[in-house]
Enzyme design. Sequence first.
Site: not given
Length: 334
Positions: A58, A306
Amino acid sequence: MSCFAGLLQGGTAPKARTYANITETIGGTPVVRVNKLAPEGVELYVKLEYFNPLSSVKDRLALAIIEDGEQKGLLKAGCTVVEATSGNTGIALAMVCAQRGYKFVSTMAASFSVERRKVMRMLGAQVIVTPAPLGGTGMVQKAEELAEKHGWFLARQFETEANADGHKKTTGPEILAAFARQGKKLDYWVTGYGTGGTFAGAGEAIKAGSPSTKIVLSEPKSAPLVTSGKEQDRKEVLGKFGAPAGAHPEWKPHPIQGWTPNFIPKVCEDGLKLKLMDEILLVDGRDAMDTCIRLAQQEGIFCGISGGAAVWTAIEVCKKAPKGSNVLAMIPDT
């Protein structure tokens, strides 16, 4: 061989140089081979996005959004940025805003990690917690309300074209270059989706540079939003269309934090419309967590759930891939 052998022989670590500020260190993350988990005859690799300065993919998204806002004249000295986040985007935006001198306000569902709230606050952010039952759409709606009320810059990570464009310019080309340097062909690329920026942006670059590479998308078994084929309802917010109008009917709670909010982001949908995906596989949360443990204990690769989900999916791809294939999975964070 000494762990410093490359440097002692005159080699240089890719990031062993000086930088003008922390945002210049974003990107250039390593691709590492997984040696013990893949079937014999197939090479499995992972791209470790936690080598970014605030430890997640991110960081790329945050920098792309802020630079896009600056270039368009939407962000100026003294501005406040607001965004809904499950944690990593907020941490990344808090970092970039701190470096640039902007204020940052994050809205975050109560179901997401307390630790990430603390990190954001350490970086100077204000964190507003929204009710857990409202999920991702609840925190998104709160961010929209605050942006409209105060005139703040809404980052729109789930809708902005800057998201995928950042990955198209950086992540995708990095992947292609890494395999080209080794004289290897990338046969399969595996990723999940949170906003869908990595999938849509890097996927477009990979397909353009290596059309034969098959792209495998993964999502939680308990939240098969894309797999369902059901469209996401959308609405206009502050003059722009694309925000979720409500939760997707197929979503159910799942443990893969950072993946698959309770709606299909427009950025992800844009990637789907480009027909980048060759296959989609569902992953169970328990399998994702077990794979995290195997990566840590057998490979020394420490990652979040994830990442475990993406690698589990990649191992399934390896099982049916032709001998000699090269498979790459994205590991977004720790």
